[in-house]
Design an enzyme around this catalytic site. Structure first.
Site, PDB file in Angstrom:
ATOM      1  N   GLY A   1       0.852  -1.178   0.000  1.00 47.77           N
ATOM      2  CA  GLY A   1       0.000   0.000   0.000  1.00 47.77           C
ATOM      3  C   GLY A   1       0.886   1.225   0.000  1.00 47.77           C
TER       4      GLY A   1
ATOM      5  N   GLN B   1       3.324  10.081   1.193  1.00 44.49           N
ATOM      6  CA  GLN B   1       4.616   9.391   1.208  1.00 44.49           C
ATOM      7  C   GLN B   1       5.467   9.744  -0.007  1.00 44.49           C
ATOM      8  OE1 GLN B   1       2.763   5.332   2.058  1.00 44.49           O
ATOM      9  NE2 GLN B   1       4.726   5.227   3.119  1.00 44.49           N
TER      10      GLN B   1
ATOM     11  N   CYS C   1       6.547   0.028   7.103  1.00 41.57           N
ATOM     12  CA  CYS C   1       6.166   1.205   6.332  1.00 41.57           C
ATOM     13  C   CYS C   1       7.330   1.641   5.463  1.00 41.57           C
ATOM     14  CB  CYS C   1       5.763   2.324   7.307  1.00 41.57           C
ATOM     15  SG  CYS C   1       5.250   3.850   6.516  1.00 41.57           S
ATOM     16  N   LEU C   2       7.019   2.010   4.226  1.00 42.22           N
ATOM     17  CA  LEU C   2       8.063   2.486   3.317  1.00 42.22           C
ATOM     18  C   LEU C   2       8.721   3.758   3.854  1.00 42.22           C
ATOM     19  CD1 LEU C   2       6.273   1.930  -0.123  1.00 42.22           C
ATOM     20  CD2 LEU C   2       7.841   0.407   1.066  1.00 42.22           C
TER      21      LEU C   2
ATOM     22  N   HIS D   1      -3.932   1.557   7.772  1.00 41.58           N
ATOM     23  CA  HIS D   1      -2.567   2.092   7.790  1.00 41.58           C
ATOM     24  C   HIS D   1      -2.430   3.261   6.809  1.00 41.58           C
ATOM     25  CE1 HIS D   1       1.966   1.457   7.902  1.00 41.58           C
ATOM     26  NE2 HIS D   1       1.830   2.134   6.784  1.00 41.58           N
ATOM     27  N   GLU D   2      -2.941   3.083   5.594  1.00 40.79           N
ATOM     28  CA  GLU D   2      -2.798   4.127   4.567  1.00 40.79           C
ATOM     29  C   GLU D   2      -3.656   5.352   4.885  1.00 40.79           C
ATOM     30  OE1 GLU D   2      -0.287   3.846   2.819  1.00 40.79           O
ATOM     31  OE2 GLU D   2       0.019   1.687   2.969  1.00 40.79           O
TER      32      GLU D   2
ATOM     33  N   HIS E   1      -1.928   7.604   7.167  1.00 41.61           N
ATOM     34  CA  HIS E   1      -0.990   8.513   6.486  1.00 41.61           C
ATOM     35  C   HIS E   1      -1.686   9.807   6.055  1.00 41.61           C
ATOM     36  CE1 HIS E   1       2.833   6.481   6.219  1.00 41.61           C
ATOM     37  NE2 HIS E   1       2.288   5.383   5.744  1.00 41.61           N
TER      38      HIS E   1
END
Length: 159
Positions: free
Chosen positions: A50, A55, A103-104, A145-146, A149
């Site tokens: 995702g 991000q 997480c990225l 999670h997304e 963000h």
């Protein structure tokens, strides 16, 4: 040909902001299509499941949810990638579960996060069509999670 975008890292201000909604006149636009494509390429390149627009330094309410097995999540279920514009969770299950998240934007850390087991999410497509979709298990975790963000929250704040 789409490019792999740089990914904002923990500590950068963009990741703490509440992202702006995509406006009516941005639907069906070339820039929104390009953004979604570049986000997907970036996510795949970095073995993500995702990604959220903040991000990649775009403070807009755009996420991609794309559960699939990979090096970072070998047990992830397979699902087609879904681009969600202005997503909002309209229902959370009472049942919660713990699950490992990474997480990225926080590459050096993973942790167990408690999330709702299932969610109903309302979002718009790239063309501006309203959709309501139910997710459970790992895909529901990705959605939560997304969307975090988009609200300036990193998973490490939930540990």
């Amino acid at each position: 040909m789409s490019v792999v975008l740089p990914v904002a890292q923990r500590g950068e201000e963009i990741l703490t902001l509440k992202a702006a909604s995509v406006t009516q006149n941005e639907f069906n636009s070339a820039w929104l299509e390009q953004l979604a494509l570049a986000m997907q390429v970036t996510m795949l390149e970095r073995n993500g499941v995702g990604i959220a627009a903040p991000q990649v330094y775009i403070s807009k309410r755009v996420i991609i949810v794309a559960s699939r097995p990979n090096l970072r999540y070998p047990d992830a279920p397979e699902m087609p990638a879904v681009t969600m514009i202005n997503p909002e969770i309209v229902e959370y299950s009472a049942e919660t579960c713990l699950g490992e998240e990474g997480c990225l934007s926080v590459p050096e850390q993973r942790g167990q996060v408690e999330r709702a087991y299932a969610v109903k999410v309302r979002y718009d497509t790239l063309q501006g069509e309203r959709v309501e979709q139910y997710y459970e298990g790992f895909p529901a975790r990705i959605v939560q999670h997304e969307i975090d963000h988009l609200n300036g929250i990193l998973f490490v704040e939930r540990l």
